[in-house]
Design a protein around this motif. Sequence first.
Motif, PDB file in Angstrom:
ATOM      1  N   VAL A  47       0.863  -1.179   0.000  1.00  0.00           N
ATOM      2  CA  VAL A  47       0.000   0.000   0.000  1.00  0.00           C
ATOM      3  C   VAL A  47       0.898   1.226   0.000  1.00  0.00           C
ATOM      4  O   VAL A  47       1.770   1.362   0.859  1.00  0.00           O
ATOM      5  CB  VAL A  47      -0.911   0.021   1.252  1.00  0.00           C
ATOM      6  CG1 VAL A  47      -1.828   1.228   1.229  1.00  0.00           C
ATOM      7  CG2 VAL A  47      -1.704  -1.266   1.383  1.00  0.00           C
ATOM      8  N   THR A  48       0.730   2.114  -0.965  1.00  0.00           N
ATOM      9  CA  THR A  48       1.474   3.372  -0.999  1.00  0.00           C
ATOM     10  C   THR A  48       0.653   4.416  -0.257  1.00  0.00           C
ATOM     11  O   THR A  48      -0.522   4.599  -0.538  1.00  0.00           O
ATOM     12  CB  THR A  48       1.738   3.818  -2.446  1.00  0.00           C
ATOM     13  OG1 THR A  48       2.491   2.805  -3.099  1.00  0.00           O
ATOM     14  CG2 THR A  48       2.516   5.125  -2.479  1.00  0.00           C
ATOM     15  N   LEU A  49       1.310   5.095   0.687  1.00  0.00           N
ATOM     16  CA  LEU A  49       0.595   6.001   1.572  1.00  0.00           C
ATOM     17  C   LEU A  49       0.990   7.445   1.332  1.00  0.00           C
ATOM     18  O   LEU A  49       1.097   7.882   0.214  1.00  0.00           O
ATOM     19  CB  LEU A  49       0.838   5.573   3.018  1.00  0.00           C
ATOM     20  CG  LEU A  49       0.437   4.126   3.322  1.00  0.00           C
ATOM     21  CD1 LEU A  49       0.926   3.711   4.699  1.00  0.00           C
ATOM     22  CD2 LEU A  49      -1.054   3.955   3.214  1.00  0.00           C
ATOM     23  N   TRP A  50       1.247   8.161   2.392  1.00  0.00           N
ATOM     24  CA  TRP A  50       1.418   9.600   2.390  1.00  0.00           C
ATOM     25  C   TRP A  50       2.811  10.040   1.973  1.00  0.00           C
ATOM     26  O   TRP A  50       3.771   9.309   2.153  1.00  0.00           O
ATOM     27  CB  TRP A  50       1.169  10.129   3.798  1.00  0.00           C
ATOM     28  CG  TRP A  50       0.141   9.355   4.530  1.00  0.00           C
ATOM     29  CD1 TRP A  50      -1.218   9.523   4.441  1.00  0.00           C
ATOM     30  CD2 TRP A  50       0.355   8.286   5.436  1.00  0.00           C
ATOM     31  NE1 TRP A  50      -1.846   8.618   5.254  1.00  0.00           N
ATOM     32  CE2 TRP A  50      -0.904   7.848   5.872  1.00  0.00           C
ATOM     33  CE3 TRP A  50       1.481   7.655   5.922  1.00  0.00           C
ATOM     34  CZ2 TRP A  50      -1.073   6.814   6.779  1.00  0.00           C
ATOM     35  CZ3 TRP A  50       1.321   6.608   6.822  1.00  0.00           C
ATOM     36  CH2 TRP A  50       0.059   6.205   7.237  1.00  0.00           C
ATOM     37  N   PRO A  51       2.916  11.272   1.493  1.00  0.00           N
ATOM     38  CA  PRO A  51       4.252  11.865   1.308  1.00  0.00           C
ATOM     39  C   PRO A  51       4.956  11.927   2.667  1.00  0.00           C
ATOM     40  O   PRO A  51       4.306  12.107   3.694  1.00  0.00           O
ATOM     41  CB  PRO A  51       3.971  13.270   0.774  1.00  0.00           C
ATOM     42  CG  PRO A  51       2.590  13.192   0.220  1.00  0.00           C
ATOM     43  CD  PRO A  51       1.852  12.165   1.045  1.00  0.00           C
ATOM     44  N   THR A  52       6.263  11.765   2.683  1.00  0.00           N
ATOM     45  CA  THR A  52       6.997  11.718   3.947  1.00  0.00           C
ATOM     46  C   THR A  52       6.838  12.984   4.782  1.00  0.00           C
ATOM     47  O   THR A  52       6.855  12.922   5.997  1.00  0.00           O
ATOM     48  CB  THR A  52       8.500  11.452   3.713  1.00  0.00           C
ATOM     49  OG1 THR A  52       9.001  12.433   2.806  1.00  0.00           O
ATOM     50  CG2 THR A  52       8.749  10.063   3.188  1.00  0.00           C
ATOM     51  N   GLY A  53       6.648  14.128   4.156  1.00  0.00           N
ATOM     52  CA  GLY A  53       6.484  15.373   4.904  1.00  0.00           C
ATOM     53  C   GLY A  53       5.057  15.652   5.328  1.00  0.00           C
ATOM     54  O   GLY A  53       4.803  16.592   6.058  1.00  0.00           O
ATOM     55  N   ALA A  54       4.093  14.841   4.884  1.00  0.00           N
ATOM     56  CA  ALA A  54       2.681  15.094   5.198  1.00  0.00           C
ATOM     57  C   ALA A  54       2.029  13.868   5.820  1.00  0.00           C
ATOM     58  O   ALA A  54       0.928  13.484   5.470  1.00  0.00           O
ATOM     59  CB  ALA A  54       1.932  15.498   3.930  1.00  0.00           C
TER      60      ALA A  54
END
Length: 107
Positions: A47-54
């Motif tokens: 599962v691809t999730l959130w940007p690392t900064g968000a």
Amino acid sequence: MTDTEQTPRTRRAAFRAAAFARDGRWHLEITSLDREPDVGDTQAVLVTLWPTGATPDGAGFPANGLRAQLLNNGFALDEPGAGTGGWTRTEGQEHYTAACHPATGAV
């Protein structure tokens, strides 16, 4: 007759969850530890999730958000109090793993 002390059976984790940052996004991979290719089991779910900064937890490792994603995908951490929110750092700063099992009521 003597009293015997029984120790509770330790549940063996059937799955391994890996959380890692790649190309600026957090990813969650759930892999079966009991591979049975003859019955057509899925070897892994990614599962691809959130940007690392968000991330939902702000900057850094999103332990709580990843635990919620595991639950959304039908899994629960075996040891939620261990390590960093149930996760153990491996292979560098942005790679974590955890033992998990199907959540109650999951198929």
